[in-house]
Design an enzyme around this catalytic site. Structure first.
Site, short mmCIF file in Angstrom:
data_model
loop_
_atom_site.label_atom_id
_atom_site.label_comp_id
_atom_site.label_asym_id
_atom_site.label_seq_id
_atom_site.Cartn_x
_atom_site.Cartn_y
_atom_site.Cartn_z
N LYS A 22 -1.65 -16.44 7.58
CA LYS A 22 -0.80 -15.67 8.49
C LYS A 22 -0.01 -16.56 9.47
O LYS A 22 1.04 -17.07 9.14
CB LYS A 22 -1.63 -14.61 9.22
CG LYS A 22 -1.99 -13.45 8.30
CD LYS A 22 -2.38 -12.20 9.07
CE LYS A 22 -2.44 -10.97 8.19
NZ LYS A 22 -3.71 -10.76 7.50
N ASP A 70 -13.33 -16.57 8.07
CA ASP A 70 -11.96 -16.20 7.70
C ASP A 70 -11.18 -16.03 9.00
O ASP A 70 -11.24 -14.98 9.64
CB ASP A 70 -12.00 -14.90 6.88
CG ASP A 70 -10.61 -14.40 6.51
OD1 ASP A 70 -9.62 -14.96 7.01
OD2 ASP A 70 -10.53 -13.43 5.73
N TYR A 74 0.83 -1.21 0.00
CA TYR A 74 0.00 0.00 0.00
C TYR A 74 0.86 1.26 0.00
O TYR A 74 0.79 2.08 0.92
CB TYR A 74 -0.93 0.00 1.22
CG TYR A 74 -2.04 -1.01 1.09
CD1 TYR A 74 -3.18 -0.71 0.35
CD2 TYR A 74 -1.93 -2.26 1.67
CE1 TYR A 74 -4.19 -1.65 0.20
CE2 TYR A 74 -2.94 -3.21 1.52
CZ TYR A 74 -4.07 -2.88 0.78
OH TYR A 74 -5.07 -3.80 0.64
N TYR A 104 -12.23 -7.28 6.32
CA TYR A 104 -11.10 -7.35 5.39
C TYR A 104 -10.78 -8.82 5.10
O TYR A 104 -10.58 -9.60 6.04
CB TYR A 104 -9.85 -6.65 5.96
CG TYR A 104 -8.65 -6.82 5.04
CD1 TYR A 104 -8.52 -6.02 3.90
CD2 TYR A 104 -7.70 -7.80 5.28
CE1 TYR A 104 -7.45 -6.20 3.03
CE2 TYR A 104 -6.62 -7.98 4.41
CZ TYR A 104 -6.50 -7.18 3.30
OH TYR A 104 -5.45 -7.36 2.43
C1 PLP Z 1 -4.26 -10.72 6.16
C2 PLP Z 1 -5.63 -11.23 5.95
C3 PLP Z 1 -6.03 -11.77 4.72
C4 PLP Z 1 -5.13 -11.79 3.51
O1 PLP Z 1 -4.01 -12.59 3.68
P1 PLP Z 1 -2.73 -12.38 2.72
O2 PLP Z 1 -1.81 -13.49 3.12
O3 PLP Z 1 -2.20 -11.03 3.00
O4 PLP Z 1 -3.21 -12.51 1.31
C5 PLP Z 1 -7.32 -12.27 4.61
N1 PLP Z 1 -8.16 -12.25 5.66
C6 PLP Z 1 -7.81 -11.75 6.86
C7 PLP Z 1 -8.79 -11.78 7.98
C8 PLP Z 1 -6.54 -11.20 7.04
O5 PLP Z 1 -6.22 -10.69 8.24
#
Ligand code: PLP
Length: 427
Positions: free
Chosen positions: A274, A245, A17, A145
Site C-alpha cells: 500500500k 502484515d 468487489y 484481512y
Molecule cells: C490491502 C491489504 C492487503 C492486500 O494488498 P493488495 O495490494 O490489495 O493485494 C493485505 N494485507 C493488508 C493488511 C491489507 O490492508
C-alpha cells in the site's frame, strides 16, 4: 463521462468487489493534485481515503513526479533475474535501516496479497529446510484481512472472506478470536489462552500471521499492544514464526513508523505494501530475518521458490525510495498527531447520533462504526454532493486522509462526514 464511455465501463469492466451489472454510482476522475480529486464533470472532491490508504503525500507531488521522470528516462523496467539496479539497492538499504533490526532480507513483489503469499511460502520453506515439512498450516486472527489471492484468502476472516464458497480451493487454516482488549489497554493472558492451546495441540503450524495493532479491512479495529507482545512471546515459546502484515499500517499511519513499534517487537517476517510507494505505483515487499533466509538457503532446493516478472520494478522502487525519504525527512510524528487531534475533534460529534455504535481514532485513522450496514448507493452520492471522497464498507465509515492535509481541509472533511452520518437513513 460520455454515454459511450459509461456504457463501456458498465458492460466490460469489473471494479473491486462488484457485479458487472452493478448500478452503484461510478465517477470518472480527470486528475488529482494534493488532497483534491477532480472529476471529469469538473467537480472537486477532498480525498478522505488516500486511494485505499496509499497516497500519503497526496497526488501529483512535485518531488515524486521529478524522481519518476528521471528514472523513466533511464529505464522503466529491467528484469531482476541476473540484474540489479540503484533504485532497488537504495530502497533496500532504507527498508532494512527503518524496520526492526532483526529484519535484514527483502523480497519484492507486485502487490500486498502477493507479499503475503510470499511470506507464507517463506515460512513453509523454512520448516521444510529444518526437516519439519509437516509445518505448512497457519494460524490467524478472526476479522483479519490479508488479501485476495488464494493463499492470502486462506488466512483472512473465514466469514467475510467467504471460505465456504472456496471450500475446496483454500488451505484449512486455524483461527483465534479477534483480540478484544482495546488499544492503550492491557491484555490479560486469558485472551491468548486459545492461541496457546492451538500451538500446544498442533505440530503442523508454520506461522502465526496477523495485522499488528490495526485490523484494517476486517473492521478497522485497534487492539492492545500488549496482545501483540504476548503473541511474540508465545511464538518464541513454541518455536512458531510470526508474520506481521504491515501492509495497511506501515509508514506512520498509526502514529509509529510501523505498528510493531507500538509493542516494541519484531516479527520474523514482515509484509509491506500500500503506502510503500506513496500511492504512485504498485509494489510490495516481504522482509525476513537472517535466520529465516539462511535456513531456507540451507535446505532443499537451496533457493527461495518465487520470482515475479516485474520484481523490484525500477519505477516502483524509485517511487518507494522517494516517498519514504519524503516521509522520514518530514516532522511526520507531529503531523500524524495533528491529524489525530483533528479527527478526534471532528468526528466526536458523531457519538451522539442514534445509529452510531462507536467512534475511534488512532493516528491518521478515524472510524465511525454504525449499528447497521450503510446503503452504498445513497451514501456515496451524499459524500460526493458534499464535495468529499469517502468510501465506507459494511457498518464502517472511516477516514484515512493523506498526511499532507491541512487543518482547515480536515475540518471540512470531518464536518461533511459528520453531516452525512447524521443524515444517513437505513432501509
Ligand atoms: C490491502 C491489504 C492487503 C492486500 O494488498 P493488495 O495490494 O490489495 O493485494 C493485505 N494485507 C493488508 C493488511 C491489507 O490492508
Amino acid at each position: 463521462m460520455t454515454a459511450s464511455m459509461s456504457s463501456i465501463d458498465r458492460n466490460h469492466i469489473w471494479h473491486p468487489y462488484s457485479a458487472m451489472n452493478s448500478d452503484l454510482p461510478i465517477y470518472q476522475v480527470e486528475s488529482a493534485k494534493g488532497v483534491r480529486i477532480k472529476l471529469s464533470d469538473g467537480r472537486e472532491l477532498i480525498d478522505g481515503m488516500s486511494s485505499w490508504w496509499c497516497a500519503i503525500h497526496g497526488y501529483n507531488h512535485p518531488a515524486m513526479n521529478a524522481a519518476l521522470i528521471t528514472q523513466l528516462d533511464k529505464m522503466s523496467h529491467i528484469m531482476f533475474g541476473g540484474f540489479t539496479h540503484e533504485p532497488a539497492i537504495e530502497l533496500t538499504k532504507l527498508l532494512v535501516d527503518l524496520t526492526p533490526e532483526p529484519l535484514q532480507k527483502v523480497f519484492y513483489s507486485d502487490s500486498g496479497s502477493v507479499a503475503v503469499d510470499v511470506a507464507m511460502k517463506m515460512a513453509i520453506q523454512y520448516w521444510y529446510a529444518k526437516g519439519q515439512s509437516q509445518r505448512q498450516r497457519f494460524v490467524s486472527l478472526r476479522r483479519g484481512y490479508h488479501g485476495d489471492t488464494i493463499g492470502a484468502m486462506s488466512v483472512s476472516d473465514p466469514e467475510t472472506g467467504m471460505h465456504t464458497l472456496f471450500k475446496h480451493a483454500l488451505q484449512k487454516n486455524l483461527f483465534v478470536p479477534q483480540p478484544e482488549c482495546h488499544f492503550g489497554e492491557p491484555c490479560a493472558d486469558q485472551a491468548l489462552q486459545l492461541l496457546r492451546d492451538i500451538f500446544d495441540k498442533n505440530d503442523d503450524i508454520a506461522a502465526l500471521i496477523l495485522e499488528p495493532i490495526v485490523q484494517a479491512a476486517g473492521g478497522m479495529w485497534f487492539y492492545s499492544a500488549e496482545y501483540l507482545q504476548k503473541t511474540r512471546t508465545l511464538c518464541d515459546e513454541f518455536g512458531v514464526l510470526l508474520i506481521a502484515d504491515e501492509i495497511a499500517t506501515g509508514f506512520g499511519r498509526t502514529g509509529k513508523l510501523f505498528a510493531c513499534n507500538h509493542a516494541g517487537i519484531s516479527p520474523d517476517i514482515m509484509c509491506l505494501g500500500k503506502t510503500l510507494t506513496g500511492g504512485y505505483l504498485t509494489l510490495a515487499a516481504t522482509l525476513a530475518t537472517d535466520d529465516v533466509a539462511s535456513t531456507i538457503d540451507s535446505g532443499n532446493p537451496g533457493i527461495f521458490m518465487h520470482g515475479p516478472t516485474f520484481m523490484a520494478n525500477p519505477m516502483a522502487c524509485t517511487a518507494a525510495l522517494t516517498s519514504i525519504k519524503l516521509l522520514v525527512n518530514s516532522p511526520w510524528q507531529e503531523n500524524i498527531l495533528r491529524i489525530e487531534r483533528g479527527l478526534r475533534k471532528g468526528l466526536e460529534r458523531c457519538k451522539d447520533v442514534g445509529h452510531v455504535e462507536d467512534v475511534r481514532v488512532l493516528g491518521a485513522i478515524g472510524v465511525v462504526e454504525l449499528k447497521q450496514a450503510v446503503l452504498m448507493e445513497s451514501i456515496t452520492q451524499a459524500f460526493v454532493d458534499k464535495g468529499v471522497w469517502v468510501r465506507p464498507f459494511g457498518r464502517l465509515i472511516y477516514l484515512m486522509p493523506p498526511y499532507i492535509m491541512d487543518d482547515d481541509t480536515l475540518d471540512i472533511l470531518t464536518s461533511a462526514t459528520a453531516a452525512v452520518v447524521a443524515a444517513h437513513c437505513f432501509s
